[in-house]
Design an enzyme around this catalytic site. Structure first.
Site, short mmCIF file in Angstrom:
data_model
loop_
_atom_site.label_atom_id
_atom_site.label_comp_id
_atom_site.label_asym_id
_atom_site.label_seq_id
_atom_site.Cartn_x
_atom_site.Cartn_y
_atom_site.Cartn_z
CG ASP A 117 -2.11 0.97 0.99
OD1 ASP A 117 -2.03 1.81 0.06
OD2 ASP A 117 -3.10 0.91 1.74
C1 BGC Z 1 -4.94 3.40 0.04
C2 BGC Z 1 -5.02 2.40 -1.10
C3 BGC Z 1 -4.81 3.10 -2.41
C4 BGC Z 1 -3.46 3.79 -2.38
C5 BGC Z 1 -3.14 4.55 -3.66
C6 BGC Z 1 -3.66 4.23 -0.03
O1 BGC Z 1 -3.73 5.29 0.88
O2 BGC Z 1 -4.99 2.74 1.27
O3 BGC Z 1 -6.26 1.75 -1.08
O4 BGC Z 1 -4.90 2.20 -3.46
O5 BGC Z 1 -3.46 4.74 -1.32
O6 BGC Z 1 -3.91 5.66 -3.77
#
Ligand code: BGC
Length: 758
Positions: free
Chosen positions: A229
């Site tokens: 993530d």
């Molecule tokens: C989120 C993810 C997301 C990623 C990219 C993170 O803060 O938890 O779900 O895909 O950011 O935007």
């Protein structure tokens, strides 16, 4: 691509570089070897492709795209085919924009109604979450675009999400938090898996070998790459070793890439580990680029129509007293609420879509002759506004029915933080109360991503849960209100009466970074059912404008082994006057003893369309896993022998049919007999009971004590004696036994018991 050949020509620096992003959304190219970059974008329910000004919280703009219903509404459809269609549409949008992977689906379990991101997640139930995820993945990947199932693992709250540790026992992880990922990985092979921010039992998900390698790859056979993530990497080298392939986004000055290079050069990290990660990334780069559907175009309006169709099926009719719905065109309707003008249709954060267009309910019905409108409250406000409420009350007074559009404002629920309570804004609760005092026919339409308390539930006649249903939700709501569409959504989560009823209430959001999942497997309906608690609306609930009769349930066997499959058929009939769809839900209810289990668990569902009077038979196949719990002695699924009731219902609290099957398990949980084995355990089983007979004379009461006349002892004393004896460890023969008790005989008994087992 000759992937192995390319890797053999790459320098350690190039390899380390390939394992982190070029920027926020792109992987790195290795031009001299002909390796192109690929782009990934959020997800899950629309394409959030950003060019410059990248961010992971949905703050900056992205290109225009179609905002489909969020996870809460998608799961409420209980419609696998529709979600697959949505996946295909998302895949087409990605191909048109040259995006190789769309980040989703998000399958985290809704442990508490307070999780800020519940709107994006599917369910409190792992089976439902897994089924919807599979359809989403199948659809997207049919367009040769990858998915990234997220957030692996146990990321069920937003509070301190980057540092908190989800403390969960083995059985709970296996039964509740892993299965949605497990089914999706085993059956649909998402191209990528996104590890979560949090720690699991102390170890960051991004460097947790148990989950990233032992379970994900070795047990389930995952073939793609694991991406972090955004910002989830704690220790880059440990992460790589544990199975985290791609770090997103990159670190400033390529700090982490350099750590990898140093670790390889000083022998701390084997280059083979790095090669393996590169290979996994390159396989996906190859898969996307070599099958690229260049020139893909899509029709925004067609996708908008699809979004509306999905939204229609995700709307849940929670209450319909006196058949207040559907409303008729001739009726004088007071339409009230800021959300009637602009619905709340998506959540905040990384899933926030720059929507191509957004429908408004007022645009559909505001022009009708008999419709009047009052704002009632300001969308982002909490405090009641007397002027707006009074206007709404006046409007409502003069109408036949009042339809109040209400729900949660953006500031109440979003990615990045959790809700502090389960209430709707005070201004909206007050508005509903006051309108219902002057108008007996009130319908509430809700736009929210997770359950809310409804202090006014008994004051209104109709409630439609429209969730965050995407950019086309308003049209879908109007169609349901007027009966052009018969509602068929079902809740993928329980609505408790009050927050304090929720099983995680005592422990949510934890202490500092320690979040104990002490309710164990009793999440959502598994808890409310076990505790026989009243709820506001149960899991699986959803009414219709027609009625359905559940006529028969048949099982193809009465007794089965854990190697067998059980074929279940259920016949359901539309017994009302209009066309409708019903989701037949199949639950397995164990009647076995000795293991603490939920009353029932969802193991199947089928959505059927039925004309008035029409009936259909739906078929389900159940096998060992559907009867099993996770046994922590054998570290495996175990289907205990005994009776199970197979239940078919219209919701978890509206079980219409049930039939028993007897499971005769072939598997055994190994038992070791020792001095602490109790007499009662030996009496339960014929074989051990027979052996024990030779030694019973050493114990105060023999096995035949059950037959001792009550009269000689008094009923309660006898009961007490039996209970004490049953709980007596064999070693206590010497303390409480008869004169004949002899330690060597006790040891002989134990030896015989253990020998017999083999
Ligand atoms: C989120 C993810 C997301 C990623 C990219 C993170 O803060 O938890 O779900 O895909 O950011 O935007």
């Amino acid at each position: 691509m000759d992937i192995k050949g390319i890797i053999s020509k790459m320098t350690v620096e190039e390899k380390a570089g390939l394992c982190s992003g070029k920027d926020f959304w792109r992987t790195k190219a290795v031009e001299r070897l002909g390796v192109p970059q690929i782009m990934v974008s959020d997800g899950p329910h629309g394409l959030r492709k950003q060019d410059d000004q990248a961010d992971h919280m949905g703050v900056n703009d992205a290109i225009k795209a179609v905002c489909f219903p969020a996870g809460c509404a998608a799961s409420a459809t209980f419609n696998r085919e529709l979600i697959e269609e949505m996946g295909k549409a998302l895949g087409d949008e990605c191909q048109a924009e040259n995006v190789a992977v769309i980040l989703g689906p998000a399958v985290n379990i809704k442990r508490s109604p307070l999780c800020g991101r519940n709107f994006e997640y599917y369910s409190e139930d792992p089976y439902l979450a897994g089924e919807i995820a599979k359809s989403h993945i199948r659809g997207v990947q049919s367009r040769n675009v990858g998915t990234s199932i997220k957030h692996f693992l146990a990321n069920s709250q937003e509070h301190r999400r980057l540092t908190s540790s989800s403390e969960i026992d083995e059985r709970t992880i296996r039964e509740i938090y892993l299965p949605a990922f497990e089914t999706a990985v085993k059956e649909e092979q998402p191209w990528t898996v996104m590890c979560s921010y949090n720690r699991i039992n102390g170890i960051h998900a991004s460097e947790n070998k148990t989950y990233l390698t032992d379970i994900l790859r070795e047990e389930w056979g995952f073939e793609g790459f694991v991406v972090s993530d955004w910002g989830a990497v704690n220790n880059r080298v440990k992460g790589l070793e544990a199975g985290l392939d791609l770090e997103m986004p990159s670190t400033i000055g390529d700090y982490n890439d350099k750590l990898i290079v140093d670790a390889v050069k000083n022998g701390e990290l084997s280059e083979e580990v790095l090669d393996k990660a590169c290979e996994r990334i390159l396989r996906i780069v190859e898969r996307y680029t070599e099958n690229r559907a260049e020139g893909t175009e899509f029709d925004y309006d067609a996708h908008h129509s699809l979004a509306r169709k999905i939204a229609e099926e995700g709307i849940v009719l929670l209450k319909n007293e006196d058949n207040i719905l559907p409303v008729k065109k001739e009726e004088k309707l007071a339409v009230i609420g800021a959300f009637a003008k602009v619905p709340r249709y998506q959540g905040g954060g990384s899933s926030h879509i720059n929507s191509y267009k957004v429908d408004s309910a007022l645009d559909f019905i505001g022009g009708l002759e008999n419709v009047t409108f009052a704002l009632g409250y300001e969308a982002e406000s909490d405090r009641p506004d007397e002027k707006l409420i009074s206007e709404a009350v006046e409007t409502a007074k003069n109408a036949d029915k009042a339809i109040i559009f209400a729900g949660l404002p953006d500031s109440f629920e979003s990615e990045g933080f959790d809700r502090g309570h389960m209430r709707m804004p005070a201004c909206q609760n007050e508005l509903i109360m006051r309108v219902s005092k002057v108008q007996p026919n009130v319908i509430v339409v809700l736009h929210n991503g997770s359950p809310v308390e409804m202090p006014w539930v008994n004051e209104v006649k109709g409630i439609l849960e429209a969730y965050l249903g995407g950019q086309a939700i308003a049209g879908a709501v109007c169609d349901v209100l007027f009966g052009n569409v018969n509602p068929s959504g079902k809740l993928g989560e329980t609505f408790p009466i009050r927050l304090e009823d929720n099983p995680s209430y005592l422990y949510y959001i934890g202490e500092k970074d320690r979040v104990e999942y002490r309710e164990g497997v009793f999440v959502g309906y598994r808890y409310y059912d076990k505790k026989k608690m009243d709820v506001l609306f149960p899991f699986g609930h959803g009414l219709s404008y027609t009625t359905f009769g559940y006529k028969f349930i048949t099982l193809d066997k009465e007794t089965m082994s854990d190697k067998d499959e059980l074929r279940v058929t259920v016949t359901v009939k539309n017994t009302g006057k209009v066309y409708g769809k019903e989701t037949v839900q199949l639950y397995v209810a164990p009647k076995t003893e000795g293991v603490i289990r939920p009353v029932r668990e969802l193991k199947g569902f089928e959505k059927v369309s039925l004309m008035p009077g029409e009936e259909k038979e739906v078929t389900f196949i159940l096998s060992k896993r559907d009867f099993s719990y996770w046994n922590t002695e054998i570290h495996d699924w175990f289907a205990q022998s005994g009776e199970y009731v197979i239940e078919a219902g219209s919701s978890s609290r509206d079980i219409r049919l049930g039939k028993s099957v007897e499971m005769c398990s072939g598997d055994k949980v190994p038992v070791v007999y020792d001095l602490n084995t109790t007499v009662g355990d030996l009496l339960k089983n014929k074989a051990t009971r027979d052996i024990f007979k030779d030694y019973e004379h050493m114990f105060a009461l023999g096995v035949d004590s059950h037959d001792v006349e009550e009269a000689t002892m008094g009923a309660s004393t006898l009961k007490m004696q039996i209970s004490i004896l049953e709980c007596l460890p064999l070693r206590n023969a010497l303390n409480f036994g008869t004169e004949s008790a002899d330690f060597s005989k006790v040891l002989e008994l134990i030896r015989r018991l253990n020998e017999h087992k083999e």
